[in-house]
Design an enzyme around this catalytic site. Structure first.
Site, PDB file in Angstrom:
ATOM      1  N   GLU A 123      79.729  60.329  32.643  1.00 30.26           N
ATOM      2  CA  GLU A 123      79.627  60.170  33.780  1.00 30.26           C
ATOM      3  C   GLU A 123      82.118  59.840  34.282  1.00 30.26           C
ATOM      4  O   GLU A 123      82.340  58.830  33.243  1.00 30.26           O
ATOM      5  CB  GLU A 123      79.158  58.402  34.435  1.00 30.26           C
ATOM      6  CG  GLU A 123      77.646  58.656  33.862  1.00 30.26           C
ATOM      7  CD  GLU A 123      76.768  57.225  34.676  1.00 30.26           C
ATOM      8  OE1 GLU A 123      76.647  57.195  36.055  1.00 30.26           O
ATOM      9  OE2 GLU A 123      77.510  56.288  34.315  1.00 30.26           O
ATOM     10  N   ARG A 158      62.232  42.281  53.553  1.00 29.25           N
ATOM     11  CA  ARG A 158      62.442  41.147  54.406  1.00 29.25           C
ATOM     12  C   ARG A 158      63.353  41.674  55.598  1.00 29.25           C
ATOM     13  O   ARG A 158      63.163  41.233  56.448  1.00 29.25           O
ATOM     14  CB  ARG A 158      63.508  40.605  53.604  1.00 29.25           C
ATOM     15  CG  ARG A 158      62.505  39.611  52.962  1.00 29.25           C
ATOM     16  CD  ARG A 158      63.964  38.962  51.631  1.00 29.25           C
ATOM     17  NE  ARG A 158      64.650  40.032  51.147  1.00 29.25           N
ATOM     18  CZ  ARG A 158      65.437  39.342  49.995  1.00 29.25           C
ATOM     19  NH1 ARG A 158      64.708  38.199  50.066  1.00 29.25           N
ATOM     20  NH2 ARG A 158      66.051  39.854  49.341  1.00 29.25           N
ATOM     21  N   ASP A 202      71.509  49.545  30.497  1.00 29.72           N
ATOM     22  CA  ASP A 202      71.555  50.547  31.611  1.00 29.72           C
ATOM     23  C   ASP A 202      70.599  52.254  31.117  1.00 29.72           C
ATOM     24  O   ASP A 202      70.001  52.606  31.807  1.00 29.72           O
ATOM     25  CB  ASP A 202      73.036  50.719  32.426  1.00 29.72           C
ATOM     26  CG  ASP A 202      72.604  51.233  33.274  1.00 29.72           C
ATOM     27  OD1 ASP A 202      71.717  50.577  34.161  1.00 29.72           O
ATOM     28  OD2 ASP A 202      73.248  51.542  34.135  1.00 29.72           O
ATOM     29  N   HIS A 241      67.208  56.608  29.353  1.00 30.52           N
ATOM     30  CA  HIS A 241      67.355  57.706  29.838  1.00 30.52           C
ATOM     31  C   HIS A 241      67.616  58.567  28.005  1.00 30.52           C
ATOM     32  O   HIS A 241      67.018  59.884  28.223  1.00 30.52           O
ATOM     33  CB  HIS A 241      69.388  57.781  30.509  1.00 30.52           C
ATOM     34  CG  HIS A 241      68.479  57.226  32.338  1.00 30.52           C
ATOM     35  ND1 HIS A 241      67.017  57.477  32.828  1.00 30.52           N
ATOM     36  CD2 HIS A 241      69.723  57.099  32.600  1.00 30.52           C
ATOM     37  CE1 HIS A 241      67.376  56.509  33.469  1.00 30.52           C
ATOM     38  NE2 HIS A 241      68.857  55.957  34.163  1.00 30.52           N
ATOM     39  N   LYS A 267      62.787  51.419  36.917  1.00 29.12           N
ATOM     40  CA  LYS A 267      63.871  51.331  35.997  1.00 29.12           C
ATOM     41  C   LYS A 267      64.579  49.907  36.693  1.00 29.12           C
ATOM     42  O   LYS A 267      65.040  50.000  37.880  1.00 29.12           O
ATOM     43  CB  LYS A 267      64.409  52.376  34.986  1.00 29.12           C
ATOM     44  CG  LYS A 267      65.327  52.654  36.317  1.00 29.12           C
ATOM     45  CD  LYS A 267      66.521  53.516  34.550  1.00 29.12           C
ATOM     46  CE  LYS A 267      67.907  52.566  35.106  1.00 29.12           C
ATOM     47  NZ  LYS A 267      68.642  53.121  35.026  1.00 29.12           N
ATOM     48  N   LYS A 306      81.108  55.123  31.483  1.00 29.17           N
ATOM     49  CA  LYS A 306      81.543  55.643  32.769  1.00 29.17           C
ATOM     50  C   LYS A 306      83.301  55.585  32.631  1.00 29.17           C
ATOM     51  O   LYS A 306      83.530  55.467  31.526  1.00 29.17           O
ATOM     52  CB  LYS A 306      81.282  54.061  33.155  1.00 29.17           C
ATOM     53  CG  LYS A 306      80.141  53.480  33.834  1.00 29.17           C
ATOM     54  CD  LYS A 306      79.783  52.814  35.351  1.00 29.17           C
ATOM     55  CE  LYS A 306      78.673  52.447  35.452  1.00 29.17           C
ATOM     56  NZ  LYS A 306      77.576  53.529  36.341  1.00 29.17           N
ATOM     57  N   ASP A 348      61.254  56.722  34.576  1.00 28.82           N
ATOM     58  CA  ASP A 348      62.847  57.405  34.177  1.00 28.82           C
ATOM     59  C   ASP A 348      63.454  58.277  35.074  1.00 28.82           C
ATOM     60  O   ASP A 348      62.076  59.510  34.738  1.00 28.82           O
ATOM     61  CB  ASP A 348      62.823  57.001  32.820  1.00 28.82           C
ATOM     62  CG  ASP A 348      64.449  57.339  32.454  1.00 28.82           C
ATOM     63  OD1 ASP A 348      64.855  57.956  33.013  1.00 28.82           O
ATOM     64  OD2 ASP A 348      63.551  56.775  31.416  1.00 28.82           O
ATOM     65  N   HIS A 349      63.746  58.419  35.711  1.00 27.88           N
ATOM     66  CA  HIS A 349      63.837  59.389  37.042  1.00 27.88           C
ATOM     67  C   HIS A 349      64.382  60.561  36.236  1.00 27.88           C
ATOM     68  O   HIS A 349      64.681  61.761  36.602  1.00 27.88           O
ATOM     69  CB  HIS A 349      64.421  59.090  38.055  1.00 27.88           C
ATOM     70  CG  HIS A 349      66.083  59.322  37.979  1.00 27.88           C
ATOM     71  ND1 HIS A 349      66.391  57.683  37.828  1.00 27.88           N
ATOM     72  CD2 HIS A 349      67.108  59.297  37.642  1.00 27.88           C
ATOM     73  CE1 HIS A 349      67.255  56.994  37.182  1.00 27.88           C
ATOM     74  NE2 HIS A 349      68.381  58.406  37.780  1.00 27.88           N
TER      75      HIS A 349
HETATM   76  P1  NDP Z   1      68.204  47.074  46.894  1.00 27.30           P
HETATM   77  O1  NDP Z   1      69.012  46.143  46.625  1.00 27.30           O
HETATM   78  O2  NDP Z   1      68.782  48.470  47.870  1.00 27.30           O
HETATM   79  O3  NDP Z   1      67.013  46.980  47.995  1.00 27.30           O
HETATM   80  C1  NDP Z   1      66.209  46.051  47.542  1.00 27.30           C
HETATM   81  C2  NDP Z   1      65.286  46.377  48.256  1.00 27.30           C
HETATM   82  O4  NDP Z   1      63.789  44.623  47.796  1.00 27.30           O
HETATM   83  C3  NDP Z   1      65.481  45.925  49.735  1.00 27.30           C
HETATM   84  O5  NDP Z   1      64.750  46.673  50.617  1.00 27.30           O
HETATM   85  C4  NDP Z   1      65.022  44.236  50.118  1.00 27.30           C
HETATM   86  O6  NDP Z   1      64.778  43.853  51.489  1.00 27.30           O
HETATM   87  C5  NDP Z   1      64.208  44.217  49.072  1.00 27.30           C
HETATM   88  N1  NDP Z   1      64.028  43.193  48.544  1.00 27.30           N
HETATM   89  C6  NDP Z   1      63.883  42.641  47.744  1.00 27.30           C
HETATM   90  N2  NDP Z   1      63.118  40.661  47.075  1.00 27.30           N
HETATM   91  C7  NDP Z   1      62.690  41.175  48.173  1.00 27.30           C
HETATM   92  C8  NDP Z   1      61.738  40.074  48.558  1.00 27.30           C
HETATM   93  N3  NDP Z   1      61.553  38.945  47.716  1.00 27.30           N
HETATM   94  N4  NDP Z   1      60.338  40.012  49.453  1.00 27.30           N
HETATM   95  C9  NDP Z   1      61.100  41.233  49.977  1.00 27.30           C
HETATM   96  N5  NDP Z   1      61.499  42.493  50.207  1.00 27.30           N
HETATM   97  C10 NDP Z   1      62.314  41.974  49.318  1.00 27.30           C
HETATM   98  O7  NDP Z   1      68.163  48.377  45.415  1.00 27.30           O
HETATM   99  P2  NDP Z   1      67.955  49.622  44.757  1.00 27.30           P
HETATM  100  O8  NDP Z   1      67.093  50.321  46.531  1.00 27.30           O
HETATM  101  O9  NDP Z   1      69.418  50.065  44.708  1.00 27.30           O
HETATM  102  O10 NDP Z   1      66.777  49.443  43.880  1.00 27.30           O
HETATM  103  C11 NDP Z   1      65.266  49.502  43.898  1.00 27.30           C
HETATM  104  C12 NDP Z   1      65.024  49.881  42.838  1.00 27.30           C
HETATM  105  O11 NDP Z   1      65.588  51.060  41.985  1.00 27.30           O
HETATM  106  C13 NDP Z   1      65.771  48.333  41.066  1.00 27.30           C
HETATM  107  O12 NDP Z   1      65.303  47.894  40.358  1.00 27.30           O
HETATM  108  C14 NDP Z   1      66.566  49.232  40.880  1.00 27.30           C
HETATM  109  O13 NDP Z   1      66.961  49.631  39.555  1.00 27.30           O
HETATM  110  C15 NDP Z   1      65.692  51.152  40.944  1.00 27.30           C
HETATM  111  N6  NDP Z   1      66.255  52.028  40.585  1.00 27.30           N
HETATM  112  C16 NDP Z   1      67.697  52.734  41.800  1.00 27.30           C
HETATM  113  C17 NDP Z   1      68.307  53.433  42.118  1.00 27.30           C
HETATM  114  C18 NDP Z   1      69.214  53.522  43.011  1.00 27.30           C
HETATM  115  O14 NDP Z   1      70.149  54.945  43.227  1.00 27.30           O
HETATM  116  N7  NDP Z   1      69.682  52.842  44.623  1.00 27.30           N
HETATM  117  C19 NDP Z   1      68.430  54.635  40.966  1.00 27.30           C
HETATM  118  C20 NDP Z   1      67.284  53.785  40.140  1.00 27.30           C
HETATM  119  C21 NDP Z   1      66.730  53.132  40.237  1.00 27.30           C
HETATM  120  P3  NDP Z   1      65.619  42.817  52.101  1.00 27.30           P
HETATM  121  O15 NDP Z   1      66.876  44.099  52.100  1.00 27.30           O
HETATM  122  O16 NDP Z   1      65.359  43.624  53.696  1.00 27.30           O
HETATM  123  O17 NDP Z   1      65.624  41.789  52.281  1.00 27.30           O
END
Ligand code: NDP
Length: 508
Positions: free
Chosen positions: A228, A55, A247, A252, A160, A352, A189-190
């Site tokens: 952790e 977005r 979680d 994992h 995940k 944790k 699953d990383h």
């Molecule tokens: P974030 O909240 O940082 O990012 C979410 C992203 O999704 C943003 O780019 C956001 O866009 C976008 N988004 C959400 N809803 C919408 C929508 N309706 N339309 C368009 N864009 C949308 O999450 P993470 O990056 O941390 O996590 C992403 C996935 O990865 C999750 O499922 C998480 O469980 C998984 N994950 C994450 C890890 C991590 O270390 N971060 C590790 C392992 C898994 P904007 O902000 O621009 O609105």
């Protein structure tokens, strides 16, 4: 499967990678650095492009700057200018909401331009909040993206967590599989991207030394630990609704458990490996409420000190309810009802704000008969363990008894250790390299099948149910910086066993 024993892999197939959630943490911190490492290793083809969708309003140039900034921070190396430029010039960005059909029209236009060089194959990566997975997959279906052009492919990567219980996991599978075929779906699953995790199969199936002992005749029990030191930090909103069990366990910890417990697959091929892993989960003992209550422990951390730093209690963390009963620690005793494993407990624990960071699998072998040592100064035998360390150290150690030099027969527990870094140069990778690359070459070995995910939730569902019924009862508290709650020690003590210490300095 393990890269260390494979030939150097070929370049991935030409394709466009569409990253939904391109402005998010996962994309910047892990996915883009992984692409950089793949590019540096010359594993990405010339016909490769990335389209980010989210977005946040950004131009292509701003998206490239955002990614470039992430490469500086998260690749673990100083990025080489030529590789960075190679990757950045392949990036485009589409701003829009996934609820808006116009977003997919704009995406289709950019995809079409990119596909002149990427030959029409597309990898859709859902790096988005899990609530978006099903509607987004359906949007992709409506826009026609699930059906590739002739000679090309279309694949979907799902992050995940996959569901929050058995029912939601089933519903999510159903909605995704109504649009994409199982062969197109890559559930990540990383943990499975880690070399050491993949090497469990090499250790077991390339060494008669271990595999011939890998059964209930020889093994007393197995301990799987993911400890952790980090506390909940700023993830309170997500974590308080999730807890340690959801979680960590069905994903994992069960991946580690199934690699340790699976039968040898007939071939090193995705379907064969995944089928054997799923069978392990399907053969796990089904608990009812009473047995789940007795075989599961949940804890929550109170204030304490970790590495000399004061850590506030979980209930004081931002976005966590002051009376929260969410577990930050879980320990389970599980059984696998097969000829190989019947009667061998698998003890799992994760938490944790613990004393040390340590991921390991410890396999304890049965004790040798003592009769021969009667009438000697030997009072007891040290325990025989094979320990597979996954983090922070990647190692395998064997603990056994040796004779202390001297005229008398005295024994002492000793250890032999193999450390990966002593033999193999460690690449600065985060685990996503292998997974993204495998999606691009169509190898599903390291990804979870729908059956695998559902079998895992089926095992943890009785624990979720009995804890939901009685949220406060049975929640045990532990100090931040400790080894975990006392109830977890009691879980093993009842079986006349004990956990290995979490901190390396406390280990024998
Ligand atoms: P974030 O909240 O940082 O990012 C979410 C992203 O999704 C943003 O780019 C956001 O866009 C976008 N988004 C959400 N809803 C919408 C929508 N309706 N339309 C368009 N864009 C949308 O999450 P993470 O990056 O941390 O996590 C992403 C996935 O990865 C999750 O499922 C998480 O469980 C998984 N994950 C994450 C890890 C991590 O270390 N971060 C590790 C392992 C898994 P904007 O902000 O621009 O609105």
């Amino acid at each position: 499967m393990a890269r260390t024993v494979r030939e150097r892999p070929r370049q991935a197939d030409p394709c466009t990678l569409v990253v939904f959630g391109a402005s998010g943490d996962l994309t910047q911190r892990l996915l883009m650095p992984a692409l950089y490492h793949l590019a540096a290793a010359k594993l990405l083809p010339d016909g490769f492009a990335v389209i980010g969708v989210a977005r946040s309003p950004m131009s292509d140039a701003q998206f490239r700057a955002h990614v470039s900034d992430g490469l500086n921070k998260f690749t673990g190396v100083a990025p080489a200018a030529a590789t960075r430029a190679w990757l950045l010039q392949r990036l485009s960005y589409v701003a829009g909401d996934f609820d808006d059909a116009a977003t997919f029209e704009r995406l289709a236009a950019v995809l079409q331009r990119r596909q002149r060089t990427t030959h029409g194959s597309t990898l859709f990566y859902m790096a988005t909040p899990p609530t978006v997975f099903a509607p987004l997959a359906e949007r992709l279906g409506k826009a026609g993206f699930a059906q590739p052009a002739r000679g090309a492919w279309s694949r979907l990567v799902v992050e995940k967590p996959f569901g929050t219980d058995l029912e939601s996991a089933r519903a999510l599978n159903k909605r995704i599989l109504a649009v994409f075929a199982e062969e197109q779906v890559y559930r990540i699953d990383h943990f499975l991207g880690k070399e050491t995790v993949q090497n469990i199969l090499a250790l077991r199936f390339a060494n008669n030394l271990f595999e011939s002992l890998w059964n209930r005749d020889r093994i007393d029990h197995v301990q799987i630990t993911v400890a952790e030191t980090v506390d909940v930090g700023r993830r309170g909103r997500f974590y308080d609704a999730t807890g340690a069990l959801r979680d960590m366990v069905p994903n994992h910890l069960f991946q580690l458990l199934s690699l340790i417990a699976m039968e040898p697959p007939a071939r090193f091929a995705a379907n064969a490996v995944r089928a054997e892993k799923t069978k392990v989960l399907q053969a796990m003992h089904a608990y009812n409420h009473a047995t789940a209550f007795a075989c599961g422990v949940r804890g929550q951390y109170r204030a304490g000190k970790i590495d000399g730093k004061t850590v506030a209690a979980y209930r004081r963390a931002p976005d966590v309810a002051r009376s929260s009963t969410t577990e930050t620690y879980v320990a389970l005793k599980l059984l696998i009802d097969t000829w190989r494993w019947a009667g061998v407990p698998f003890y799992l624990r994760t938490g944790k704000a613990l004393k040390a960071r340590r991921t390991e699998i410890a396999i304890k072998f049965k004790e040798a008969p003592f009769a021969i040592f009667r009438g000697t100064p030997v009072e007891r035998l040290a325990q025989n363990f094979v320990v597979i360390g996954i983090a922070p150290e990647e190692d395998i150690s064997i603990q056994f008894n040796a004779k202390v030099p001297g005229p008398q027969l005295r024994l002492h527990g000793v250890g032999m250790e193999f450390r990966y870094k002593d033999y193999f140069a460690a690449a600065p990778e985060n685990g996503y390299e292998t997974l993204i690359y495998d999606c691009m070459i169509g190898d599903q070995t390291l990804f979870q099948h729908a059956d695998d995910v559902e079998a895992a939730w089926r095992v943890v569902q009785p624990f979720l149910d009995c804890w939901r019924r009685d949220r406060a009862n049975g929640l045990d508290f532990y100090g931040a910086g400790s080894d975990g709650p006392r109830a977890a020690d009691m879980l093993l003590a009842r079986d006349h066993r004990h956990w290995r210490p979490i901190a390396a300095e406390d280990q024998p």
